[in-house]
Design a protein around this motif. Structure first.
Motif, PDB file in Angstrom:
ATOM      1  N   UNK A  54       0.102   8.543  -1.993  1.00 40.74           N
ATOM      2  CA  UNK A  54      -0.498   7.761  -3.080  1.00 40.74           C
ATOM      3  C   UNK A  54       0.060   6.341  -3.141  1.00 40.74           C
ATOM      4  N   UNK A  55      -0.782   5.387  -3.517  1.00 38.14           N
ATOM      5  CA  UNK A  55      -0.302   4.064  -3.903  1.00 38.14           C
ATOM      6  C   UNK A  55       0.510   4.209  -5.189  1.00 38.14           C
ATOM      7  N   UNK A  84       3.602  -0.346  -4.148  1.00 42.09           N
ATOM      8  CA  UNK A  84       4.068   0.289  -2.914  1.00 42.09           C
ATOM      9  C   UNK A  84       2.895   1.020  -2.281  1.00 42.09           C
ATOM     10  N   UNK A  85       2.651   0.754  -0.993  1.00 43.76           N
ATOM     11  CA  UNK A  85       1.531   1.338  -0.295  1.00 43.76           C
ATOM     12  C   UNK A  85       1.756   2.782   0.110  1.00 43.76           C
ATOM     13  N   UNK A  86       0.720   3.365   0.662  1.00 38.76           N
ATOM     14  CA  UNK A  86       0.732   4.771   1.048  1.00 38.76           C
ATOM     15  C   UNK A  86       1.815   5.057   2.078  1.00 38.76           C
ATOM     16  N   UNK A  87       2.647   6.062   1.795  1.00 35.84           N
ATOM     17  CA  UNK A  87       3.694   6.558   2.693  1.00 35.84           C
ATOM     18  C   UNK A  87       4.782   5.542   3.028  1.00 35.84           C
ATOM     19  N   UNK A 131      -7.868  -6.500   0.021  1.00 35.48           N
ATOM     20  CA  UNK A 131      -6.717  -7.200   0.621  1.00 35.48           C
ATOM     21  C   UNK A 131      -5.391  -6.843  -0.044  1.00 35.48           C
ATOM     22  N   UNK A 132      -5.407  -6.655  -1.363  1.00 31.23           N
ATOM     23  CA  UNK A 132      -4.183  -6.291  -2.074  1.00 31.23           C
ATOM     24  C   UNK A 132      -3.637  -4.969  -1.562  1.00 31.23           C
ATOM     25  N   UNK A 136      -0.143  -4.041   0.471  1.00 30.24           N
ATOM     26  CA  UNK A 136       0.842  -3.146  -0.137  1.00 30.24           C
ATOM     27  C   UNK A 136       1.470  -2.199   0.875  1.00 30.24           C
ATOM     28  N   UNK A 137       0.936  -2.120   2.081  1.00 28.03           N
ATOM     29  CA  UNK A 137       1.539  -1.287   3.122  1.00 28.03           C
ATOM     30  C   UNK A 137       2.958  -1.736   3.434  1.00 28.03           C
TER      31      UNK A 137
END
Length: 319
Positions: A54-55, A84-87, A131-132, A136-137
């Motif tokens: 999850x984000x 914070x991006x996924x994983x 883009x955001x 976040x990745x």
């Protein structure tokens, strides 16, 4: 959880450094809600090095400490807002006295990438946010008016339900996506791969517990590898892949970030601070500090108390 009394007393509050459990956080799904909003205290079982699909939008309400997001390490304080991006592995470690608890330290909102992709499929206007989420990745930190408005919206969502909560959530994402360039910072130098196999949080969490317990001395790769039950070479490769940085690089950055906090918030001499974060040679400490921050510890302390420089110096902590 880790607590702090003095630089020499960084410990795991559970008293068990070696057997820290693997932690891949599983976000409970509420069939009646599109996302999860919650607050938590610190220490808390969920407030540790972890990752999840999850984000996560994360607001620090109270306290100071150090964030570790991907391969980035830096200080945080109340009012800071992160995406914070996924994983992407992450952790916020607060500065605490023994037995201290920070009530309601965080507000967290987590949402599923697959759900949001489906939403974008029927609401094309949400393409503005794409883009955001891509940025976040590597983890994002927000400041200025965007952080203030984002914090207000995030807090308000906790009092909402139904369609009002969805509207508040979309307003929050829109606000973050429209941040001015000087109000948002990319943190990790690269996305961190959290692939299958032994969970990255398993090895990294145990290693971090060991490092925090030994910041005043010299955390050793051999000991960390033994804790992980791996050879030194295998541990080095795994740690680098999981956290995005070398073990020695992680140790150096945590020690220097701790030194920054002590320079700003205590009256200890530079020599005392150097000793407390594991540098027995003052010249070596000054050299390492200058390499990271482009200023000496004395210059850092002098600049930190001047109005208007906090944000500038915070940017230099994006290691």
């Amino acid at each position: 959880m880790r607590t702090v009394e003095t630089p020499q007393q960084l410990t795991d509050g559970s008293g068990n450094l070696v057997t820290a459990p693997a932690f891949r956080e599983v976000i409970p799904r509420d069939p009646g809600a599109s996302f999860r909003w919650r607050t938590h205290d610190y220490p808390d079982p969920l407030a540790r090095w972890n990752r999840h699909p999850e984000y996560e939008i994360h607001l620090i309400r109270h306290g100071t400490g150090r964030y570790i997001i991907g391969d980035a390490i830096g200080p945080f304080s109340s009012g800071q807002l992160f995406l914070v991006g996924s994983n992407l592995p992450h952790d916020w470690v607060s500065d605490l006295r023994p037995d201290e608890t920070i009530q309601g330290r965080d507000v967290v909102l987590q949402f599923d990438p697959a759900w949001f992709e489906q939403l974008q499929g029927v609401v094309p206007e949400l393409g503005e946010v794409t883009p955001l989420l891509a940025q976040s990745r590597r983890g994002l930190a927000f400041g200025g008016e965007t952080a203030s408005e984002g914090a207000r919206l995030l807090e308000a969502i906790g009092e909402m339900s139904g369609s009002a909560a969805i509207a508040g959530f979309l307003s929050l994402l829109t606000t973050l996506s429209r941040a001015q360039p000087d109000e948002v910072r990319t943190l990790s130098s690269r996305p961190v791969d959290g692939n299958a196999g032994r969970a990255p949080s398993d090895v990294v969490a145990a290693a971090l517990d060991y490092v925090f317990a030994n910041l005043d001395s010299e955390p050793r790769l051999a000991v960390a590898a033994q804790i992980a039950n791996m050879s030194e070479s295998a541990f080095s490769r795994f740690f680098k892949n999981a956290s995005g940085q070398t073990f020695s690089g992680m140790v150096k950055r945590l020690r220097l970030t701790q030194a920054c906090r002590l320079l700003e918030h205590t009256d200890a001499t530079v020599a005392q601070i150097a000793q407390s974060v594991g540098y027995s040679n003052l010249s070596n400490f000054n050299r390492r500090f200058r390499d990271e921050y482009s200023m000496t510890p004395t210059e850092f302390r002098r600049a930190r108390v001047r109005p208007g420089l906090s944000a500038v110096l915070r940017d230099t902590s994006n290691l």
